[in-house]
Design a protein around this motif. Structure first.
Motif, PDB file in Angstrom:
ATOM      1  N   ASP A   1       0.860  -1.181   0.000  1.00 40.40           N
ATOM      2  CA  ASP A   1       0.000   0.000   0.000  1.00 40.40           C
ATOM      3  C   ASP A   1       0.896   1.230   0.000  1.00 40.40           C
ATOM      4  OD1 ASP A   1      -2.535  -1.216   0.088  1.00 40.40           O
ATOM      5  OD2 ASP A   1      -2.387  -1.506   2.250  1.00 40.40           O
TER       6      ASP A   1
ATOM      7  N   LYS B   1       4.412   0.536   1.792  1.00 40.12           N
ATOM      8  CA  LYS B   1       4.582  -0.394   2.902  1.00 40.12           C
ATOM      9  C   LYS B   1       4.177  -1.784   2.459  1.00 40.12           C
ATOM     10  CE  LYS B   1       3.750  -1.109   7.801  1.00 40.12           C
ATOM     11  NZ  LYS B   1       3.160  -0.571   9.058  1.00 40.12           N
TER      12      LYS B   1
ATOM     13  N   LYS C   1       2.454  -5.079   2.614  1.00 44.42           N
ATOM     14  CA  LYS C   1       1.243  -5.534   3.289  1.00 44.42           C
ATOM     15  C   LYS C   1       1.263  -7.049   3.501  1.00 44.42           C
ATOM     16  CE  LYS C   1      -3.042  -4.686   4.730  1.00 44.42           C
ATOM     17  NZ  LYS C   1      -3.413  -3.700   5.752  1.00 44.42           N
TER      18      LYS C   1
ATOM     19  N   TYR D   1      -8.307  -3.165  -1.689  1.00 42.24           N
ATOM     20  CA  TYR D   1      -9.184  -2.008  -1.837  1.00 42.24           C
ATOM     21  C   TYR D   1      -8.436  -0.875  -2.540  1.00 42.24           C
ATOM     22  CZ  TYR D   1     -11.722  -4.669   1.694  1.00 42.24           C
ATOM     23  OH  TYR D   1     -12.372  -5.674   2.369  1.00 42.24           O
TER      24      TYR D   1
ATOM     25  N   ALA E   1      -7.386   1.967  -1.591  1.00 38.86           N
ATOM     26  CA  ALA E   1      -6.329   2.653  -0.843  1.00 38.86           C
ATOM     27  C   ALA E   1      -5.651   1.769   0.194  1.00 38.86           C
ATOM     28  CB  ALA E   1      -6.891   3.899  -0.156  1.00 38.86           C
ATOM     29  N   ASP E   2      -6.094   0.544   0.376  1.00 44.18           N
ATOM     30  CA  ASP E   2      -5.454  -0.323   1.366  1.00 44.18           C
ATOM     31  C   ASP E   2      -5.732  -1.790   1.032  1.00 44.18           C
ATOM     32  OD1 ASP E   2      -7.825  -1.385   3.154  1.00 44.18           O
ATOM     33  OD2 ASP E   2      -8.194   0.749   2.909  1.00 44.18           O
ATOM     34  N   GLY E   3      -5.128  -2.656   1.820  1.00 39.83           N
ATOM     35  CA  GLY E   3      -5.300  -4.086   1.592  1.00 39.83           C
ATOM     36  C   GLY E   3      -4.283  -4.678   0.636  1.00 39.83           C
TER      37      GLY E   3
ATOM     38  N   ASN F   1      -2.971  -2.771  -2.565  1.00 44.47           N
ATOM     39  CA  ASN F   1      -3.456  -2.429  -3.903  1.00 44.47           C
ATOM     40  C   ASN F   1      -2.458  -2.743  -5.009  1.00 44.47           C
ATOM     41  OD1 ASN F   1      -3.933  -0.347  -6.285  1.00 44.47           O
ATOM     42  ND2 ASN F   1      -5.889  -0.646  -5.234  1.00 44.47           N
TER      43      ASN F   1
END
Length: 244
Positions: free
Chosen positions: A113, A140, A142, A157, A159-161, A163
């Motif tokens: 992310d 970072k 993930k 998602y 913006a996170d998870g 991408n």
């Protein structure tokens, strides 16, 4: 109702009001996840002995086969078939919610992310030498692990998870991808590929991370679509579904 028909019907409902950056409700995410979690190779007509999953003698970079199931402006469904050592290079999913279900085999997934609370929230140009400048952005890590089927569906998602991710086939494997919405150049959802660099490779003013945490961060650099990436299309021959 076949499971692939149920998947299609669920996707149609879950992404009915979707669009760039729109994430389905948590209830809808769980609905779709539960359908995908139940998928087995026979539900999509696949097994590890099929030609898609064989290495060709003398082939340096295995070709990956993509089985197209369905695509509309709201979502797409498809299956990537990877021979051993097959790689889908690091790439992004702008404004998209993505469900990936490992149907069989063992796959290494590394995902990232963007870091948004550092000065490098926007790309930073660094000069490793007088002859070279590189545009990089801090991300970072993930996920960095092997996954063995059967396992839970992974979800990323906008913006996170995780991408941005990279898939590497440890054994022959197949992964069913649902993208909502799908890639679309006219809509600005381009697939961008990246090179990853260790955090220690570049020094950027204003960016400092504790030494013991640095392995969790890497610099990503945009690249052209890798020349070694070979994806060939093939007809989906699994259980039929009605596009109602």
């Amino acid at each position: 109702m076949s499971l692939v028909q149920k998947l299609f019907e669920t996707c149609k409902e879950v992404f009915a009001f979707g669009g760039t950056g729109i994430v389905p409700s948590s209830e809808n995410i769980e609905r779709l996840r539960s359908v995908l979690d139940a998928m087995k190779p026979e539900d999509v007509g696949l097994n590890p002995d099929m030609p898609y999953f064989r290495m060709t003698v003398g082939e340096r970079t295995p070709a990956i086969t993509y089985l197209h199931l369905y695509e509309c402006e709201k979502f797409s469904m498809g299956i990537f078939c990877l021979p051993p050592s097959g790689v889908i290079p690091l790439h992004n999913h702008p404004g998209m919610t993505v469900f990936s279900k490992l149907i069989f085999g063992t796959m290494h997934i590394k995902s990232y992310d963007w870091v948004v609370d550092f000065p490098s929230e926007t790309p930073t140009i660094v000069k490793p030498s007088e002859m070279q400048s590189v545009e990089i952005r801090l991300a970072k890590v993930k996920v960095d692990a092997d996954f063995n089927a059967p396992c839970n569906t992974s979800i990323l998602y906008p913006a996170d998870g995780g991408n941005m991710h990279c898939f590497t086939a440890v054994t022959a494997c197949a992964v069913l991808d649902v993208l909502g919405p799908p890639y679309s150049d006219p809509a600005g959802r381009h697939c961008t590929y990246y090179l990853n660099h260790p955090f220690s490779k570049f020094s950027v003013d204003g960016v400092s991370i504790l030494e013991e945490e640095r392995e969790a961060y890497e610099w990503l650099e945009e690249r052209e679509k890798p020349e070694e990436l070979a994806v060939v299309g093939a007809l989906y021959r699994g259980p039929k579904f009605v596009e109602s």
